[in-house]
Write a protein that holds these residues in place. Structure first.
Motif, mmCIF file in Angstrom:
data_model
loop_
_atom_site.group_PDB
_atom_site.id
_atom_site.type_symbol
_atom_site.label_atom_id
_atom_site.label_comp_id
_atom_site.label_asym_id
_atom_site.label_seq_id
_atom_site.Cartn_x
_atom_site.Cartn_y
_atom_site.Cartn_z
ATOM 1 N N VAL A 54 -22.158 36.394 39.896
ATOM 2 C CA VAL A 54 -21.121 36.416 38.969
ATOM 3 C C VAL A 54 -21.165 38.177 38.559
ATOM 4 C CG1 VAL A 54 -21.043 34.298 38.115
ATOM 5 C CG2 VAL A 54 -22.362 35.675 37.147
ATOM 6 N N ALA A 55 -20.398 38.694 37.982
ATOM 7 C CA ALA A 55 -20.705 40.017 37.388
ATOM 8 C C ALA A 55 -19.969 40.014 35.995
ATOM 9 C CB ALA A 55 -19.915 41.225 38.202
ATOM 10 N N SER A 56 -20.773 40.152 34.946
ATOM 11 C CA SER A 56 -20.226 40.349 33.629
ATOM 12 C C SER A 56 -19.459 38.932 33.248
ATOM 13 C CB SER A 56 -19.503 41.560 33.400
ATOM 14 O OG SER A 56 -20.627 42.700 33.695
ATOM 15 N N ALA A 57 -19.961 37.936 33.464
ATOM 16 C CA ALA A 57 -19.307 36.587 33.322
ATOM 17 C C ALA A 57 -19.727 35.865 32.195
ATOM 18 C CB ALA A 57 -19.216 35.718 34.585
ATOM 19 N N THR A 58 -18.927 34.991 31.751
ATOM 20 C CA THR A 58 -19.313 33.958 30.555
ATOM 21 C C THR A 58 -19.034 32.527 31.232
ATOM 22 O OG1 THR A 58 -18.735 35.487 28.932
ATOM 23 C CG2 THR A 58 -18.824 33.090 28.390
ATOM 24 N N HIS A 59 -20.267 31.652 31.197
ATOM 25 C CA HIS A 59 -20.146 30.427 31.646
ATOM 26 C C HIS A 59 -20.325 29.554 30.433
ATOM 27 C CE1 HIS A 59 -21.034 30.912 36.194
ATOM 28 N NE2 HIS A 59 -19.775 31.402 35.875
ATOM 29 N N SER A 60 -19.595 28.591 30.196
ATOM 30 C CA SER A 60 -19.547 27.696 29.002
ATOM 31 C C SER A 60 -19.779 26.271 29.103
ATOM 32 C CB SER A 60 -18.376 27.861 28.088
ATOM 33 O OG SER A 60 -18.152 27.348 26.981
ATOM 34 N N GLY A 107 -22.185 44.691 42.925
ATOM 35 C CA GLY A 107 -21.983 45.497 44.145
ATOM 36 C C GLY A 107 -22.766 46.691 44.401
ATOM 37 N N THR A 108 -23.010 47.118 42.829
ATOM 38 C CA THR A 108 -23.416 48.600 42.791
ATOM 39 C C THR A 108 -24.629 48.517 41.486
ATOM 40 O OG1 THR A 108 -21.518 49.618 42.780
ATOM 41 C CG2 THR A 108 -23.298 51.114 41.871
ATOM 42 N N ASN A 109 -24.416 47.806 40.461
ATOM 43 C CA ASN A 109 -25.410 47.611 39.535
ATOM 44 C C ASN A 109 -25.600 45.984 39.306
ATOM 45 O OD1 ASN A 109 -25.766 50.476 39.035
ATOM 46 N ND2 ASN A 109 -23.709 50.416 38.464
ATOM 47 N N LEU A 110 -26.785 45.585 38.683
ATOM 48 C CA LEU A 110 -26.726 44.462 37.955
ATOM 49 C C LEU A 110 -26.185 44.366 36.824
ATOM 50 C CD1 LEU A 110 -30.430 43.418 38.922
ATOM 51 C CD2 LEU A 110 -28.470 42.687 39.832
ATOM 52 N N THR A 111 -25.605 43.264 36.162
ATOM 53 C CA THR A 111 -24.672 43.102 35.192
ATOM 54 C C THR A 111 -25.299 42.184 34.367
ATOM 55 O OG1 THR A 111 -22.963 41.678 36.004
ATOM 56 C CG2 THR A 111 -22.428 43.885 36.421
#
Length: 206
Positions: free
Chosen positions: A70-76, A108-112
């Motif tokens: 995931v990238a800058s995601a929210t899991h609820s 793909g470039t940085n960790l979020t």
């Protein structure tokens, strides 16, 4: 740091930086074994004790039975096991479930980052490459290992029984909620002692 499960006490917080870099707001209670210096005395500076957090994650993520990219995601409302709470918020939880949950937050470039909200719970080892934001009610029994920063915010009771390692900064914001991070040696041992064998190296012989 104070072992709520009968083992030897450890410092509440160990940092590779000076103890003065550990900031608090409100009136948090940090308990554990004492040292000659530090305020509070259960916050200990150990510059020689660097832990390669990324290497720890790398050694465990191949055994994960839950993997997320995931990238800058929210899991609820995630559920990887439901810890049985102790008598109070400050008592250790218990759990017989053993999972390894791995989040890769690279864009793909940085960790979020990954945000876990909505009463997410789990038992086992939580691995996060990137930042972890636990908002609202959150309960974990075992070990939380995060390569980046940990932010614990928002309302709802939060209980982490076992231990937590952060490669970046750790910030527990108690406004609007309560958090208890409880050291429990048996929660750590139970979640690590029965891990499957891992192939560390191999050689082909002809």
């Amino acid at each position: 740091g104070t072992d709520q499960c009968g083992g030897a006490n450890k410092p509440g917080i160990i940092t590779t930086l000076a103890t003065s870099t550990v900031g608090t707001s409100g009136n948090p209670k940090i308990t554990g074994s004492t040292s000659p210096t530090g305020t509070p005395p259960s916050v200990v500076s150990n510059p020689a004790g660097n832990i390669n957090v990324q290497a720890m994650i790398d050694s465990l993520k191949g055994s994960a039975n839950y993997q997320y990219n995931v990238a800058s995601a929210t899991h609820s409302g995630m559920n990887w096991g439901t810890p049985t709470p102790g008598a109070t918020q400050d008592n250790p939880s218990s759990c017989s479930v053993r999972n390894i949950v791995y989040y890769n937050t690279s864009n793909g470039t940085n960790l979020t980052d990954i945000t876990l909200s909505g009463g997410s719970t789990g038992c086992g080892i939580l691995l996060v490459e990137g930042d972890l934001d636990a908002s609202g009610a959150f309960s974990w029994n075992g070990i939380v290992i995060v390569s980046g920063s940990v932010r614990i915010t928002g309302g709802g009771n939060k209980n982490i029984t076992g231990g937590m390692i952060a490669g970046g900064s750790a910030d527990a914001d108690l406004i609007g909620g309560n958090i208890s991070i409880i050291y429990c040696s048996s929660a750590v041992n139970d979640q690590t002692e029965n891990q499957p064998l891992r192939n560390l190296s191999w050689m082909e012989k002809t």
